[in-house]
Design a protein around this motif. Structure first.
Motif, PDB file in Angstrom:
ATOM      1  N   UNK A  46     -43.210  80.993   2.706  1.00 17.61           N
ATOM      2  CA  UNK A  46     -42.434  81.883   3.346  1.00 17.61           C
ATOM      3  C   UNK A  46     -42.933  82.196   4.427  1.00 17.61           C
ATOM      4  N   UNK A  47     -43.566  81.105   5.407  1.00 20.19           N
ATOM      5  CA  UNK A  47     -43.113  81.531   6.852  1.00 20.19           C
ATOM      6  C   UNK A  47     -42.205  80.065   7.561  1.00 20.19           C
ATOM      7  N   UNK A  48     -41.499  79.274   6.712  1.00 24.32           N
ATOM      8  CA  UNK A  48     -40.533  78.877   6.750  1.00 24.32           C
ATOM      9  C   UNK A  48     -39.412  80.004   6.861  1.00 24.32           C
ATOM     10  N   UNK A  49     -38.867  80.474   5.832  1.00 25.72           N
ATOM     11  CA  UNK A  49     -38.129  80.964   5.592  1.00 25.72           C
ATOM     12  C   UNK A  49     -38.322  82.699   6.295  1.00 25.72           C
ATOM     13  N   UNK A  50     -39.412  83.061   6.459  1.00 20.84           N
ATOM     14  CA  UNK A  50     -39.048  83.871   7.775  1.00 20.84           C
ATOM     15  C   UNK A  50     -38.422  83.640   9.621  1.00 20.84           C
ATOM     16  N   UNK A  51     -38.866  82.276   9.098  1.00 26.23           N
ATOM     17  CA  UNK A  51     -38.651  81.966  10.609  1.00 26.23           C
ATOM     18  C   UNK A  51     -36.368  81.189   9.906  1.00 26.23           C
ATOM     19  N   UNK A  52     -35.967  81.831   9.586  1.00 28.68           N
ATOM     20  CA  UNK A  52     -34.689  81.596  10.060  1.00 28.68           C
ATOM     21  C   UNK A  52     -34.143  81.616  10.666  1.00 28.68           C
ATOM     22  N   UNK A  53     -33.206  81.671  11.743  1.00 21.84           N
ATOM     23  CA  UNK A  53     -32.628  82.412  12.410  1.00 21.84           C
ATOM     24  C   UNK A  53     -30.752  81.845  12.709  1.00 21.84           C
ATOM     25  N   UNK A  58     -34.026  70.479   5.958  1.00 24.74           N
ATOM     26  CA  UNK A  58     -34.615  69.585   5.333  1.00 24.74           C
ATOM     27  C   UNK A  58     -36.420  70.040   5.127  1.00 24.74           C
ATOM     28  N   UNK A  59     -37.034  70.719   6.162  1.00 24.66           N
ATOM     29  CA  UNK A  59     -38.175  71.507   5.651  1.00 24.66           C
ATOM     30  C   UNK A  59     -38.322  71.889   4.485  1.00 24.66           C
ATOM     31  N   UNK A  60     -37.265  72.857   4.686  1.00 26.04           N
ATOM     32  CA  UNK A  60     -37.608  73.881   3.573  1.00 26.04           C
ATOM     33  C   UNK A  60     -37.028  73.421   2.066  1.00 26.04           C
ATOM     34  N   UNK A  63     -15.643  83.627   8.179  1.00 27.94           N
ATOM     35  CA  UNK A  63     -15.417  82.549   6.715  1.00 27.94           C
ATOM     36  C   UNK A  63     -17.034  82.598   6.905  1.00 27.94           C
ATOM     37  N   UNK A  64     -17.463  81.538   5.309  1.00 29.44           N
ATOM     38  CA  UNK A  64     -18.750  81.751   5.676  1.00 29.44           C
ATOM     39  C   UNK A  64     -19.207  80.029   6.144  1.00 29.44           C
ATOM     40  N   UNK A  65     -20.633  80.054   6.898  1.00 26.99           N
ATOM     41  CA  UNK A  65     -20.705  78.816   7.528  1.00 26.99           C
ATOM     42  C   UNK A  65     -20.959  77.461   6.252  1.00 26.99           C
ATOM     43  N   UNK A  66     -21.267  76.659   6.484  1.00 31.15           N
ATOM     44  CA  UNK A  66     -22.347  74.940   6.234  1.00 31.15           C
ATOM     45  C   UNK A  66     -23.528  76.212   5.382  1.00 31.15           C
ATOM     46  N   UNK A  67     -24.114  76.669   6.474  1.00 21.99           N
ATOM     47  CA  UNK A  67     -25.802  77.679   6.357  1.00 21.99           C
ATOM     48  C   UNK A  67     -25.767  77.798   4.639  1.00 21.99           C
ATOM     49  N   UNK A  68     -24.908  78.832   5.106  1.00 19.75           N
ATOM     50  CA  UNK A  68     -24.225  80.018   3.940  1.00 19.75           C
ATOM     51  C   UNK A  68     -24.341  78.980   2.436  1.00 19.75           C
ATOM     52  N   UNK A  69     -23.370  78.475   2.871  1.00 21.89           N
ATOM     53  CA  UNK A  69     -22.767  78.152   1.116  1.00 21.89           C
ATOM     54  C   UNK A  69     -24.660  76.736   0.686  1.00 21.89           C
ATOM     55  N   UNK A  70     -24.999  76.589   1.652  1.00 25.51           N
ATOM     56  CA  UNK A  70     -26.054  75.979   1.355  1.00 25.51           C
ATOM     57  C   UNK A  70     -27.197  76.745   0.860  1.00 25.51           C
ATOM     58  N   UNK A  71     -26.991  77.701   1.316  1.00 23.70           N
ATOM     59  CA  UNK A  71     -28.879  79.074   0.454  1.00 23.70           C
ATOM     60  C   UNK A  71     -28.328  79.510  -0.177  1.00 23.70           C
ATOM     61  N   UNK A  72     -26.642  79.507  -0.656  1.00 26.14           N
ATOM     62  CA  UNK A  72     -26.131  80.323  -2.286  1.00 26.14           C
ATOM     63  C   UNK A  72     -26.512  78.730  -2.767  1.00 26.14           C
ATOM     64  N   UNK A  73     -25.865  78.484  -2.412  1.00 25.16           N
ATOM     65  CA  UNK A  73     -25.742  76.591  -3.982  1.00 25.16           C
ATOM     66  C   UNK A  73     -27.287  76.077  -4.213  1.00 25.16           C
ATOM     67  N   UNK A  74     -28.255  76.028  -2.902  1.00 21.53           N
ATOM     68  CA  UNK A  74     -29.168  74.963  -3.982  1.00 21.53           C
ATOM     69  C   UNK A  74     -30.655  76.353  -3.007  1.00 21.53           C
ATOM     70  N   UNK A  75     -30.243  76.165  -1.763  1.00 23.60           N
ATOM     71  CA  UNK A  75     -31.975  76.642  -1.511  1.00 23.60           C
ATOM     72  C   UNK A  75     -32.514  78.015  -2.352  1.00 23.60           C
ATOM     73  N   UNK A  76     -31.611  78.981  -2.098  1.00 23.86           N
ATOM     74  CA  UNK A  76     -32.215  80.168  -2.594  1.00 23.86           C
ATOM     75  C   UNK A  76     -32.160  80.620  -3.708  1.00 23.86           C
ATOM     76  N   UNK A  77     -31.019  79.422  -4.654  1.00 28.86           N
ATOM     77  CA  UNK A  77     -31.541  79.360  -6.318  1.00 28.86           C
ATOM     78  C   UNK A  77     -32.905  78.948  -6.578  1.00 28.86           C
ATOM     79  N   UNK A  78     -33.216  77.438  -6.065  1.00 29.11           N
ATOM     80  CA  UNK A  78     -34.774  76.817  -6.106  1.00 29.11           C
ATOM     81  C   UNK A  78     -35.443  77.899  -5.742  1.00 29.11           C
TER      82      UNK A  78
END
Length: 150
Positions: free
Chosen positions: A56-63, A32-34, A93-108
């Motif tokens: 950039x600061x938020x992406x650096x905090x990915x854990x 939600x923050x990102x 298996x890919x987690x929901x985190x990966x699917x969200x990154x792949x489909x929505x956040x990384x393209x944005x």
């Protein structure tokens, strides 16, 4: 938001603080923050420098883990999200985190890689945003290599 030069130090500290907080957030709060920060980029073009720094600061905090071991009772044949590692044949298996990154956040975020500028003659040129490129590179380094090969 930074309206004057006097407020710049406070803004930069707030950005750094948000990055530290992002390291402790759950996935739903981090997501939600990102996403909120990405949406605010277009709404506040005069604050572009600070919003880029915040992203950039938020992406650096990915854990978060982007893969997990699949249950041994589940077969990999019927599940498109389950794959096998080559070195030890352990299903994952890919987690929901990966699917969200792949489909929505990384393209944005990738849409922000280049900034379009107009020169005095009206010619449009694109220039890269090094901070976004570096933040994405750091994020990609946290992913397993198998995800880039598939």
């Amino acid at each position: 938001e930074c309206a004057t030069n006097n407020e710049e130090a406070f803004t930069l500290e707030a950005i750094a603080t948000a990055g530290v907080i992002a390291k402790a957030l759950s996935w739903s709060k981090y997501n939600a923050l990102l996403w909120t920060t990405l949406r605010s980029f277009e709404r506040y073009p005069e604050q572009e420098r600070y919003i880029i720094s915040l992203i950039c600061s938020i992406l650096d905090g990915f854990h978060f883990d982007v893969i997990r071991q699949a249950p041994s009772t589940q077969s990999a044949e019927g599940d498109a999200e389950t794959e096998t590692k080559d070195e030890d044949s352990t299903p994952y298996e890919r987690t929901a985190v990966w699917r969200s990154l792949e489909r929505r956040l990384i393209p944005a975020v990738e849409q922000l890689l280049a900034k379009e500028k107009k020169d005095q003659q009206g010619t449009r040129t694109k220039s890269p945003r090094p901070a976004i490129i570096l933040a994405l590179l750091k994020l990609y380094q946290k992913f397993p290599m198998d995800f880039f090969e598939s």
